[in-house]
Design an enzyme around this catalytic site. Structure first.
Site, PDB file in Angstrom:
ATOM      1  N   SER A 181       0.862  -1.240  -0.001  1.00 35.58           N
ATOM      2  CA  SER A 181      -0.071   0.039   0.064  1.00 35.58           C
ATOM      3  C   SER A 181       0.786   1.240  -0.118  1.00 35.58           C
ATOM      4  CB  SER A 181      -0.927  -0.020   0.957  1.00 35.58           C
ATOM      5  OG  SER A 181      -0.198  -0.185   2.386  1.00 35.58           O
ATOM      6  N   HIS A 209      -5.144  -3.145  -3.087  1.00 37.21           N
ATOM      7  CA  HIS A 209      -4.902  -2.341  -4.241  1.00 37.21           C
ATOM      8  C   HIS A 209      -4.592  -2.940  -5.555  1.00 37.21           C
ATOM      9  CE1 HIS A 209      -3.895   0.873  -1.097  1.00 37.21           C
ATOM     10  NE2 HIS A 209      -3.396  -0.373  -0.221  1.00 37.21           N
ATOM     11  N   LYS A 238     -11.432   0.522  -2.603  1.00 34.34           N
ATOM     12  CA  LYS A 238     -10.687   1.490  -3.290  1.00 34.34           C
ATOM     13  C   LYS A 238     -10.813   1.538  -4.523  1.00 34.34           C
ATOM     14  CE  LYS A 238      -7.557   0.668   0.625  1.00 34.34           C
ATOM     15  NZ  LYS A 238      -6.819  -0.053   1.292  1.00 34.34           N
TER      16      LYS A 238
HETATM   17  C1  PLP Z   1      -6.962  -0.109   2.762  1.00 35.47           C
HETATM   18  C2  PLP Z   1      -6.143  -1.588   3.038  1.00 35.47           C
HETATM   19  C3  PLP Z   1      -7.093  -2.349   3.592  1.00 35.47           C
HETATM   20  C4  PLP Z   1      -8.299  -1.998   4.433  1.00 35.47           C
HETATM   21  O1  PLP Z   1      -9.333  -2.091   3.631  1.00 35.47           O
HETATM   22  P1  PLP Z   1     -10.734  -1.015   4.232  1.00 35.47           P
HETATM   23  O2  PLP Z   1     -11.797  -1.403   3.158  1.00 35.47           O
HETATM   24  O3  PLP Z   1     -10.327   0.237   3.796  1.00 35.47           O
HETATM   25  O4  PLP Z   1     -10.723  -1.492   5.447  1.00 35.47           O
HETATM   26  C5  PLP Z   1      -6.361  -3.684   3.843  1.00 35.47           C
HETATM   27  N1  PLP Z   1      -5.483  -4.084   3.328  1.00 35.47           N
HETATM   28  C6  PLP Z   1      -4.675  -3.253   2.639  1.00 35.47           C
HETATM   29  C7  PLP Z   1      -3.561  -3.758   1.980  1.00 35.47           C
HETATM   30  C8  PLP Z   1      -5.143  -2.160   2.380  1.00 35.47           C
HETATM   31  O5  PLP Z   1      -4.345  -1.237   1.853  1.00 35.47           O
END
Ligand code: PLP
Length: 385
Positions: A181, A209, A238
């Site tokens: 991330s 991602h 995302k």
């Molecule tokens: C953002 C993220 C999460 C969490 O997801 P949300 O839906 O925002 O709670 C989990 N794993 C990774 C790698 C992330 O970047």
């Protein structure tokens, strides 16, 4: 015993002293490639994970509103009790079809999915190997599982192989982000999968991602790599521009998660309206329009990577995420402030989100960015650094 307020003041003073204090700052506009923060302050937004430009999409918002009118705003209870609605199932069926799996299980967020999933498969008798740069939700999931956790050097498949070879445990699991991330690089998924297969270990990949960004129809890194992975988690928050997460699964894995994953059992269901919004989002993301948006995103990625290289900055065009590592927190704060003066929003990323000494600007591109946005950002970076 100090009271909460005394503790808070002392802790905050420490954070401030170390340049690690963070604060909320609400947007005055919907999410998008350009946003307004302070009144009248228009900024090019490079801090969202809205990779396909869908977070502010009117069709998805309409599906949300329609869902809320039909089903109400609150689910009222956990899904197992009385909070399970037809849109949850429609969405799960659509996700299973998208993923070409027997089933899918919906969670309220990626954070909840990771914390729910890992403890179902790993317990005190088991060994979990976790990449040093895994997302915080995976780190917390590891802790919740109470398994023995070995953190391996970032992206080091040989180290994983060695650990799987030498360590004894009832079950062994390897846990990794697909795209990291804060660095934007990809896990060595082929090597990890081969190593897990050789040693009878499970591989657990978090596609937060990668979903919507990589692979055929945006199905993620594992789909693109064509390898076998036991358990995957993907988010709807995302690239899909909504909220929630899911685990593509066999029917048995689905039934087990519905019985055992604690965030699913003990937390109120995602509102049915959000399931309606996510369904609209997934239909766009997995369809021809998703392909067009991905093509635009990747063309942006290539253009921006070339621009960074022209500035003498390292750039890997592996994902939509570009880190510019600056070192100490103060340097990242200062660079972000200079960019903001030039109309560019790149939030500084500091510990504990990244390891100490690697504070950075994390630039996230979107299909919604125009070439002008990218060129203006590169120019601002040239001036700010
Ligand atoms: C953002 C993220 C999460 C969490 O997801 P949300 O839906 O925002 O709670 C989990 N794993 C990774 C790698 C992330 O970047």
């Amino acid at each position: 015993m100090p009271l909460a307020d005394d503790i808070a003041r002392a802790e905050l003073a420490l954070l401030r002293e170390r340049d690690l204090l963070r604060a909320l700052e609400p947007l005055r506009s919907p999410p998008g490639a350009e946003i307004e923060l302070r009144p009248g302050e228009r900024l090019i937004n490079l801090s969202s994970n809205d990779y396909l430009g869908l977070a502010g999409d009117a069709r998805i918002a309409a599906a949300f509103a329609e869902g809320a009118r039909r089903w109400g705003a609150g689910a009222g209870a956990s899904r197992l009790v009385c909070g399970d609605f037809p849109p949850h199932h429609e969405l799960e069926d659509a996700l299973a079809e998208f993923e070409a799996t027997e089933a899918a299980v919906l969670f309220n967020s990626g954070y909840a999915a990771n914390c729910g999933l890992l403890p179902v498969f790993a317990g005190p008798e088991d060994l979990v190997l976790s990449d040093a740069l895994n997302h915080a939700s995976l780190i917390d999931a590891c802790r919740l599982s109470r398994a023995r956790v070995e953190v391996y050097p970032h992206g080091d498949a040989a180290a994983v192989d060695e650990l799987l070879e030498t360590k004894r445990a009832r079950r062994k699991l390897v846990v990794t982000d697909a795209i990291f991330s804060m660095d934007g690089d990809r896990a060595p998924i082929g090597e990890l999968a081969a190593s897990c297969e050789r040693h009878g270990a499970m591989l657990f990949v978090d596609e937060a991602h990668a979903t919507g960004v990589l692979g055929p129809r945006g199905a993620g890194l594992v789909a693109e790599s064509g390898v076998h992975v036991d358990v995957r988690m993907a988010t709807l928050s995302k690239a899909a521009g909504a909220l929630g997460a899911y685990v593509p699964a066999t029917r048995a894995v689905r039934d087990l998660l519905v019985n055992r994953a604690r965030p699913l059992v003990f937390s109120t269901a995602l509102p049915a309206a959000m399931a309606c919004a996510a369904l609209a989002a997934v239909r766009i993301l997995a369809g021809p329009e998703g392909d067009e948006r991905r093509a635009r995103l990747w063309s942006n990625v290539r253009r921006f990577a070339a621009g960074l290289e022209a500035l003498g900055l390292a750039a890997r065009a592996d994902s939509a995420i570009f880190p510019v590592v600056l070192g100490e927190p103060a340097r990242a704060l200062q660079a972000a402030a200079r960019l903001r003066e030039r109309g560019v929003l790149v939030k500084p990323i500091r510990p504990p989100t990244v390891p100490p000494g690697t504070s950075r600007l994390r630039i996230a591109l979107s299909a919604a960015h125009t070439e002008q946005h990218l060129d203006a950002t590169l120019e601002a970076l040239r001036e700010a650094l």
